[in-house]
Design a protein around this motif. Sequence first.
Motif, PDB file in Angstrom:
ATOM      1  N   ASP A 125      35.103  27.833  -4.934  1.00 21.18           N
ATOM      2  CA  ASP A 125      35.995  28.992  -4.960  1.00 21.18           C
ATOM      3  C   ASP A 125      35.866  29.862  -3.702  1.00 21.18           C
ATOM      4  O   ASP A 125      36.377  30.979  -3.648  1.00 21.18           O
ATOM      5  CB  ASP A 125      35.788  29.821  -6.228  1.00 21.18           C
ATOM      6  CG  ASP A 125      34.355  30.285  -6.424  1.00 21.18           C
ATOM      7  OD1 ASP A 125      33.457  29.798  -5.717  1.00 21.18           O
ATOM      8  OD2 ASP A 125      34.140  31.154  -7.295  1.00 21.18           O
ATOM      9  N   GLY A 126      35.171  29.341  -2.657  1.00 17.52           N
ATOM     10  CA  GLY A 126      35.125  30.014  -1.362  1.00 17.52           C
ATOM     11  C   GLY A 126      34.043  31.059  -1.179  1.00 17.52           C
ATOM     12  O   GLY A 126      34.039  31.768  -0.185  1.00 17.52           O
ATOM     13  N   VAL A 127      33.106  31.158  -2.109  1.00 20.03           N
ATOM     14  CA  VAL A 127      32.037  32.139  -1.986  1.00 20.03           C
ATOM     15  C   VAL A 127      30.926  31.555  -1.111  1.00 20.03           C
ATOM     16  O   VAL A 127      30.428  30.458  -1.360  1.00 20.03           O
ATOM     17  CB  VAL A 127      31.481  32.528  -3.377  1.00 20.03           C
ATOM     18  CG1 VAL A 127      30.299  33.477  -3.239  1.00 20.03           C
ATOM     19  CG2 VAL A 127      32.577  33.157  -4.221  1.00 20.03           C
ATOM     20  N   GLN A 128      30.556  32.311  -0.086  1.00 16.25           N
ATOM     21  CA  GLN A 128      29.537  31.852   0.854  1.00 16.25           C
ATOM     22  C   GLN A 128      28.149  32.275   0.384  1.00 16.25           C
ATOM     23  O   GLN A 128      27.918  33.441   0.084  1.00 16.25           O
ATOM     24  CB  GLN A 128      29.819  32.433   2.234  1.00 16.25           C
ATOM     25  CG  GLN A 128      28.989  31.835   3.328  1.00 16.25           C
ATOM     26  CD  GLN A 128      29.449  32.305   4.693  1.00 16.25           C
ATOM     27  OE1 GLN A 128      29.812  33.460   4.860  1.00 16.25           O
ATOM     28  NE2 GLN A 128      29.416  31.417   5.661  1.00 16.25           N
ATOM     29  N   ASP A 129      27.233  31.306   0.335  1.00 16.27           N
ATOM     30  CA  ASP A 129      25.853  31.548  -0.069  1.00 16.27           C
ATOM     31  C   ASP A 129      24.972  31.400   1.171  1.00 16.27           C
ATOM     32  O   ASP A 129      24.820  30.301   1.704  1.00 16.27           O
ATOM     33  CB  ASP A 129      25.446  30.532  -1.146  1.00 16.27           C
ATOM     34  CG  ASP A 129      23.989  30.637  -1.548  1.00 16.27           C
ATOM     35  OD1 ASP A 129      23.291  31.570  -1.094  1.00 16.27           O
ATOM     36  OD2 ASP A 129      23.537  29.761  -2.325  1.00 16.27           O
ATOM     37  N   ILE A 130      24.410  32.512   1.628  1.00 14.88           N
ATOM     38  CA  ILE A 130      23.553  32.484   2.817  1.00 14.88           C
ATOM     39  C   ILE A 130      22.081  32.652   2.450  1.00 14.88           C
ATOM     40  O   ILE A 130      21.250  32.952   3.312  1.00 14.88           O
ATOM     41  CB  ILE A 130      23.987  33.547   3.846  1.00 14.88           C
ATOM     42  CG1 ILE A 130      23.858  34.955   3.274  1.00 14.88           C
ATOM     43  CG2 ILE A 130      25.387  33.266   4.367  1.00 14.88           C
ATOM     44  CD1 ILE A 130      23.996  36.047   4.324  1.00 14.88           C
ATOM     45  N   GLY A 166      28.290  39.892  11.063  1.00 15.22           N
ATOM     46  CA  GLY A 166      28.325  41.107  10.251  1.00 15.22           C
ATOM     47  C   GLY A 166      27.708  40.935   8.886  1.00 15.22           C
ATOM     48  O   GLY A 166      27.110  41.859   8.336  1.00 15.22           O
ATOM     49  N   SER A 167      27.794  39.733   8.318  1.00 10.84           N
ATOM     50  CA  SER A 167      27.213  39.495   6.992  1.00 10.84           C
ATOM     51  C   SER A 167      25.704  39.297   7.072  1.00 10.84           C
ATOM     52  O   SER A 167      25.036  39.197   6.058  1.00 10.84           O
ATOM     53  CB  SER A 167      27.875  38.284   6.330  1.00 10.84           C
ATOM     54  OG  SER A 167      27.661  37.121   7.096  1.00 10.84           O
ATOM     55  N   LEU A 168      25.169  39.273   8.292  1.00  4.85           N
ATOM     56  CA  LEU A 168      23.734  39.069   8.489  1.00  4.85           C
ATOM     57  C   LEU A 168      23.059  40.311   9.062  1.00  4.85           C
ATOM     58  O   LEU A 168      21.897  40.268   9.444  1.00  4.85           O
ATOM     59  CB  LEU A 168      23.516  37.894   9.451  1.00  4.85           C
ATOM     60  CG  LEU A 168      24.149  36.571   9.046  1.00  4.85           C
ATOM     61  CD1 LEU A 168      24.139  35.604  10.218  1.00  4.85           C
ATOM     62  CD2 LEU A 168      23.443  35.975   7.854  1.00  4.85           C
ATOM     63  N   ALA A 169      23.788  41.410   9.136  1.00  2.00           N
ATOM     64  CA  ALA A 169      23.331  42.603   9.850  1.00  2.00           C
ATOM     65  C   ALA A 169      21.964  43.113   9.401  1.00  2.00           C
ATOM     66  O   ALA A 169      21.195  43.613  10.210  1.00  2.00           O
ATOM     67  CB  ALA A 169      24.367  43.717   9.726  1.00  2.00           C
ATOM     68  N   VAL A 228      16.720  29.123  14.462  1.00  4.66           N
ATOM     69  CA  VAL A 228      16.989  28.934  13.038  1.00  4.66           C
ATOM     70  C   VAL A 228      18.335  28.237  12.875  1.00  4.66           C
ATOM     71  O   VAL A 228      19.375  28.786  13.225  1.00  4.66           O
ATOM     72  CB  VAL A 228      16.953  30.281  12.285  1.00  4.66           C
ATOM     73  CG1 VAL A 228      17.279  30.089  10.810  1.00  4.66           C
ATOM     74  CG2 VAL A 228      15.587  30.947  12.461  1.00  4.66           C
ATOM     75  N   CYS A 229      18.271  27.019  12.345  1.00  5.42           N
ATOM     76  CA  CYS A 229      19.460  26.176  12.166  1.00  5.42           C
ATOM     77  C   CYS A 229      19.623  25.819  10.696  1.00  5.42           C
ATOM     78  O   CYS A 229      19.920  24.668  10.343  1.00  5.42           O
ATOM     79  CB  CYS A 229      19.329  24.902  12.999  1.00  5.42           C
ATOM     80  SG  CYS A 229      19.200  25.182  14.766  1.00  5.42           S
ATOM     81  N   VAL A 230      19.402  26.776   9.841  1.00 12.31           N
ATOM     82  CA  VAL A 230      19.508  26.572   8.404  1.00 12.31           C
ATOM     83  C   VAL A 230      20.957  26.824   7.991  1.00 12.31           C
ATOM     84  O   VAL A 230      21.554  27.824   8.416  1.00 12.31           O
ATOM     85  CB  VAL A 230      18.550  27.522   7.649  1.00 12.31           C
ATOM     86  CG1 VAL A 230      18.706  27.397   6.158  1.00 12.31           C
ATOM     87  CG2 VAL A 230      17.108  27.256   8.075  1.00 12.31           C
ATOM     88  N   GLY A 231      21.492  25.950   7.194  1.00 12.30           N
ATOM     89  CA  GLY A 231      22.900  26.057   6.818  1.00 12.30           C
ATOM     90  C   GLY A 231      23.169  26.995   5.660  1.00 12.30           C
ATOM     91  O   GLY A 231      22.271  27.387   4.918  1.00 12.30           O
ATOM     92  N   ASP A 232      24.428  27.345   5.533  1.00 11.33           N
ATOM     93  CA  ASP A 232      24.908  28.104   4.390  1.00 11.33           C
ATOM     94  C   ASP A 232      25.609  27.125   3.454  1.00 11.33           C
ATOM     95  O   ASP A 232      25.780  25.959   3.783  1.00 11.33           O
ATOM     96  CB  ASP A 232      25.866  29.212   4.828  1.00 11.33           C
ATOM     97  CG  ASP A 232      27.116  28.664   5.493  1.00 11.33           C
ATOM     98  OD1 ASP A 232      27.000  27.722   6.308  1.00 11.33           O
ATOM     99  OD2 ASP A 232      28.209  29.150   5.210  1.00 11.33           O
ATOM    100  N   ARG A 233      25.979  27.602   2.306  1.00 14.28           N
ATOM    101  CA  ARG A 233      26.736  26.791   1.358  1.00 14.28           C
ATOM    102  C   ARG A 233      27.956  27.597   0.938  1.00 14.28           C
ATOM    103  O   ARG A 233      27.887  28.808   0.773  1.00 14.28           O
ATOM    104  CB  ARG A 233      25.898  26.473   0.128  1.00 14.28           C
ATOM    105  CG  ARG A 233      24.593  25.746   0.465  1.00 14.28           C
ATOM    106  CD  ARG A 233      24.319  24.645  -0.530  1.00 14.28           C
ATOM    107  NE  ARG A 233      23.026  24.031  -0.380  1.00 14.28           N
ATOM    108  CZ  ARG A 233      22.690  23.156   0.559  1.00 14.28           C
ATOM    109  NH1 ARG A 233      23.542  22.848   1.473  1.00 14.28           N
ATOM    110  NH2 ARG A 233      21.497  22.621   0.604  1.00 14.28           N
ATOM    111  N   VAL A 234      29.067  26.913   0.774  1.00  9.78           N
ATOM    112  CA  VAL A 234      30.295  27.560   0.312  1.00  9.78           C
ATOM    113  C   VAL A 234      30.717  26.865  -0.973  1.00  9.78           C
ATOM    114  O   VAL A 234      30.866  25.641  -1.014  1.00  9.78           O
ATOM    115  CB  VAL A 234      31.414  27.483   1.377  1.00  9.78           C
ATOM    116  CG1 VAL A 234      32.686  28.133   0.862  1.00  9.78           C
ATOM    117  CG2 VAL A 234      30.962  28.135   2.671  1.00  9.78           C
ATOM    118  N   SER A 235      30.895  27.661  -2.030  1.00  8.13           N
ATOM    119  CA  SER A 235      31.279  27.103  -3.326  1.00  8.13           C
ATOM    120  C   SER A 235      32.750  26.679  -3.308  1.00  8.13           C
ATOM    121  O   SER A 235      33.498  27.015  -2.382  1.00  8.13           O
ATOM    122  CB  SER A 235      31.047  28.140  -4.426  1.00  8.13           C
ATOM    123  OG  SER A 235      31.947  29.224  -4.273  1.00  8.13           O
TER     124      SER A 235
END
Length: 165
Positions: free
Chosen positions: A78-83, A109-112, A69-76
Amino acid sequence: MKEQIVIVGFGWVGQANALALSHMGYSVSYFDPGSPSRHYEKTYAEDYGRLTRLKSLREIDSPSTVYVVCVGDRVSEDGVQDISSIERALVDLKGAKGRVVLRSTVIPGSLAALPFDFYVPEFLHEKKAVEECITPYYFVVGRNTPNIPEPQFFAEWQKRALRTF
């Protein structure tokens, strides 16, 4: 028999992994709902010709399938990560017969709570990403599911890497 690799997400990281694994002799397919452009066409045109695009995510699901799985995240701004894109891909693979490898820069850890078997951090530089997948500088593996065998290509990456963790 080598495993059948399915790359999930065919952006620049997905393409780098697909091309590298194909170059290393693996049978590689990919799934992406969009129409990504070919980022490495000049250098790896022949390898692109060996990749198979799947019509559905689990089209070739079997115990010998390895989903990378090589799907990206997005960061706004203001630094908020969208997974959410990563979450959707992993949830869509829940219950698959094959093993699931998450290749990402997102902190594990954010994917636990998400379903995947192995985590391999992505340290790639866009211009040399294919070469860095063929011969990684660092090879780091996290295990999320006990008692299942690692994909065969892990051993090859481990041999080629300068350092393994």
